[in-house]
Design a protein around this motif. Structure first.
Motif, PDB file in Angstrom:
ATOM      1  N   ALA A  35       0.829  -1.204   0.000  1.00 26.77           N
ATOM      2  CA  ALA A  35       0.000   0.000   0.000  1.00 26.77           C
ATOM      3  C   ALA A  35       0.865   1.256   0.000  1.00 26.77           C
ATOM      4  O   ALA A  35       0.590   2.212  -0.736  1.00 26.77           O
ATOM      5  N   TYR A  36       1.917   1.262   0.799  1.00 25.78           N
ATOM      6  CA  TYR A  36       2.826   2.411   0.805  1.00 25.78           C
ATOM      7  C   TYR A  36       3.654   2.469  -0.483  1.00 25.78           C
ATOM      8  O   TYR A  36       3.907   3.545  -1.007  1.00 25.78           O
ATOM      9  N   ALA A  37       4.070   1.320  -1.006  1.00 24.14           N
ATOM     10  CA  ALA A  37       4.878   1.296  -2.217  1.00 24.14           C
ATOM     11  C   ALA A  37       4.095   1.757  -3.441  1.00 24.14           C
ATOM     12  O   ALA A  37       4.642   2.415  -4.321  1.00 24.14           O
ATOM     13  N   SER A  38       2.817   1.412  -3.495  1.00 26.03           N
ATOM     14  CA  SER A  38       1.998   1.815  -4.640  1.00 26.03           C
ATOM     15  C   SER A  38       1.247   3.121  -4.385  1.00 26.03           C
ATOM     16  O   SER A  38       0.353   3.461  -5.153  1.00 26.03           O
ATOM     17  N   LYS A  39       1.594   3.816  -3.307  1.00 30.18           N
ATOM     18  CA  LYS A  39       1.025   5.121  -2.960  1.00 30.18           C
ATOM     19  C   LYS A  39      -0.495   5.070  -2.731  1.00 30.18           C
ATOM     20  O   LYS A  39      -1.194   6.032  -2.997  1.00 30.18           O
ATOM     21  N   LEU A  40      -0.997   3.935  -2.238  1.00 30.95           N
ATOM     22  CA  LEU A  40      -2.412   3.848  -1.897  1.00 30.95           C
ATOM     23  C   LEU A  40      -2.765   4.785  -0.746  1.00 30.95           C
ATOM     24  O   LEU A  40      -3.896   5.256  -0.656  1.00 30.95           O
TER      25      LEU A  40
END
Length: 132
Positions: A35-40
């Motif tokens: 979620a943090y890596a894909s900017k969710l």
């Protein structure tokens, strides 16, 4: 990674009933990582992501501590003992993580209270009283 290692140790041990907690924790950590890596976290502004991470760390530390005590004291095989030791290490890691996250939450809440509507209202009242 530590949750996955603990999960593998519980699968190999006599304490297989404890394998659910490390598996769920591993999956939650993986979800938050992606979620943090894909900017969710930037797309879903309605959720306060650091608070979710804080609650995950608190519950993980408590659960790992409890199942580690049970695994070390109740079971005598080496894999259970290894899972318990790794569980105690995970407890320390999650405790450090929730301490750091808690400090971020406090900083955010202090910053948010200075931007409150009440602060803006009192400034507007002061500017209106100066113009009279």
């Amino acid at each position: 990674v530590l949750s996955f290692i603990i999960f593998i140790c519980y699968i190999a041990s006599l304490a297989t009933s404890f394998m659910t907690a490390p598996l769920l924790e591993f999956l939650l950590a993986l979800f938050l990582f992606f979620a943090y890596a894909s900017k969710l976290n930037e797309k879903f502004k309605g959720l306060y992501w650091p608070l979710m991470d804080f609650l995950r760390c608190v519950t993980a530390a408590i659960i790992y501590f409890a199942i580690s005590i049970a695994a070390v004291s109740k079971y005598n095989d080496g894999a259970s003992k290894a899972a318990g030791v790794f569980g105690f290490i995970a407890t320390i890691v999650y405790a450090i993580d929730f301490y750091i996250t808690f400090n971020d939450l406090v900083t955010f809440l202090k910053q948010g209270s200075s931007d409150s509507p009440e602060g803006h209202k009192s400034e507007d009242e002061d500017s209106n009283s100066d113009s009279d």
